[in-house]
Motif scaffolding. Sequence first.
Motif, mmCIF file in Angstrom:
data_model
loop_
_atom_site.group_PDB
_atom_site.id
_atom_site.type_symbol
_atom_site.label_atom_id
_atom_site.label_comp_id
_atom_site.label_asym_id
_atom_site.label_seq_id
_atom_site.Cartn_x
_atom_site.Cartn_y
_atom_site.Cartn_z
ATOM 1 N N PHE B 8 0.868 -1.159 0.000
ATOM 2 C CA PHE B 8 0.000 0.000 0.000
ATOM 3 C C PHE B 8 0.915 1.222 0.000
ATOM 4 N N LYS B 9 0.889 1.993 -1.084
ATOM 5 C CA LYS B 9 1.820 3.119 -1.204
ATOM 6 C C LYS B 9 1.315 4.320 -0.413
ATOM 7 N N MET B 10 2.124 4.842 0.448
ATOM 8 C CA MET B 10 1.736 5.977 1.258
ATOM 9 C C MET B 10 2.099 7.275 0.538
ATOM 10 N N GLY B 11 1.741 8.398 1.142
ATOM 11 C CA GLY B 11 1.792 9.676 0.436
ATOM 12 C C GLY B 11 3.098 10.418 0.450
ATOM 13 N N ALA B 12 2.963 11.721 0.217
ATOM 14 C CA ALA B 12 4.133 12.562 -0.002
ATOM 15 C C ALA B 12 4.783 13.038 1.288
ATOM 16 N N GLN B 13 4.209 12.687 2.417
ATOM 17 C CA GLN B 13 4.751 13.151 3.692
ATOM 18 C C GLN B 13 4.953 11.951 4.614
ATOM 19 N N GLU B 14 5.394 12.284 5.822
ATOM 20 C CA GLU B 14 5.607 11.253 6.832
ATOM 21 C C GLU B 14 4.294 10.512 7.163
ATOM 22 N N THR B 15 4.391 9.205 7.341
ATOM 23 C CA THR B 15 3.238 8.412 7.768
ATOM 24 C C THR B 15 3.388 8.136 9.259
ATOM 25 N N ASN B 26 0.319 -3.965 4.370
ATOM 26 C CA ASN B 26 1.711 -3.613 4.090
ATOM 27 C C ASN B 26 1.840 -2.129 3.767
ATOM 28 N N LEU B 27 2.864 -1.494 4.307
ATOM 29 C CA LEU B 27 3.063 -0.057 4.085
ATOM 30 C C LEU B 27 4.286 0.176 3.214
#
Lengths: 282, 139
Positions: B8-15, B26-27
């Motif tokens: 699962f693709k996270m975004g443009a900033q910190e998760t 899955n991250l």
Amino acid sequence: MYYYIINPSAGNGKINKIQEKLKGVLSNLGIAGEFVKSTGPGDIPKLTEIGIKKGYSTIVAIGGDSTANEVLNYMPNDKTAFGIIPVGKTNILASSLGIAGWMEACQILAARKTHRVNIGKITTNEGNRYFINKIAIGLEAEIRKNFPAAPKQIVSKVRHNLGILKNSKSFNPFSMRFEIDKSIKGDFKGVNIHITNVSFQKGDQAFMISLQENVPKAEKIQFIKTGDLSYLSDHSSTLYGNHIYLKSSNISVAADDQYIGTTPAEIMVADKRIRIIVGSIV
Amino acid sequence: MAKKDDFFKMGAQETVIGHTVKLKGNLKSQHDIVIDGELTGDIDSESTVTIGHGAIVSANIKAKNVVISGNLEGDIDAEVSVEITQTGKVLGNIKAASLAIGAGAFFEGQSSMKGTKEPPFKTVTKVQNKDNDIKPFFE
């Protein structure tokens, strides 16, 4: 060919004070057009549809976030450009598009730098709704429901803000089961969920999902003066996704600062894009 | 271990996964990932993964740097460094160019160093004794 939709009650009637000056500025910039005023609830969608039927190339919302959102919901596609002149109580959307104030907004409209953006669609039991900026679930949505607009008079305003404080203190945390992009399953306990459209930013994901566990102590005197709700953005978790499903029931939901119903709710990227006139993308 | 496309693709900033959040999945992110809650799944970050104090994570981690102050069950493959702080617990194998373990930390597993073909102590250093007899410092 500009079509301006004015919400006369936005920003506690600020537009009425600056209207003539605003028209003069727009005229000097060569972008004067037709001005129409909403007269009550449900009027802005009708006015938007009229503007589109008349074939205007640009529809401009003059008001705050809720005015902009109402116009946005009736923009059919990206053929007609959408602009904002922010004069509302909350102008978060304008600010995220690099528009700091009404004077600057006029310059930006004249420069007509457009950007095609994805917008969000939320589906609840009450139906579908488009949003450009943010979905709030929980305490903030409760506040939007119970305290939709701040009154003008000082005494009423103080009473209004005290009511928000009381509502915040007595709000019980809720549990929410959620799913992101059908691949992440999660459970959360807290007071607020915010789902922000970040498709303006670089990145793969359309939405930022922010979770707030507790209500922090607001500075009471300061809050009564300002009614500033920024304490509802003290997030403890941040995730990203394109498709969010909020499964738990009966939690209040607001779209772009307007109460729209309760969960369960499904949030996804809308199948239509809109063309927005922007300053600089934040 | 998850397949590449399962992430699962996270975004443009910190998760950030807070204390009251439990996740399964899955991250993947180009940015930092901080976990203070619970996660079951694998993690792939091009930056730093931090497992906070009290966090419970069951995951294989691939990242540039990994800092563990909570509980991790799974293997770590770090491009640069792994640090297990004094409250950290790791049950799994670690591959990294640099590994630091704080006093009181728990680590059960095998560790191997990345970027070195052989351990530095194999580079034999010789010292002279009083009798001018040359003996290896390390055998």
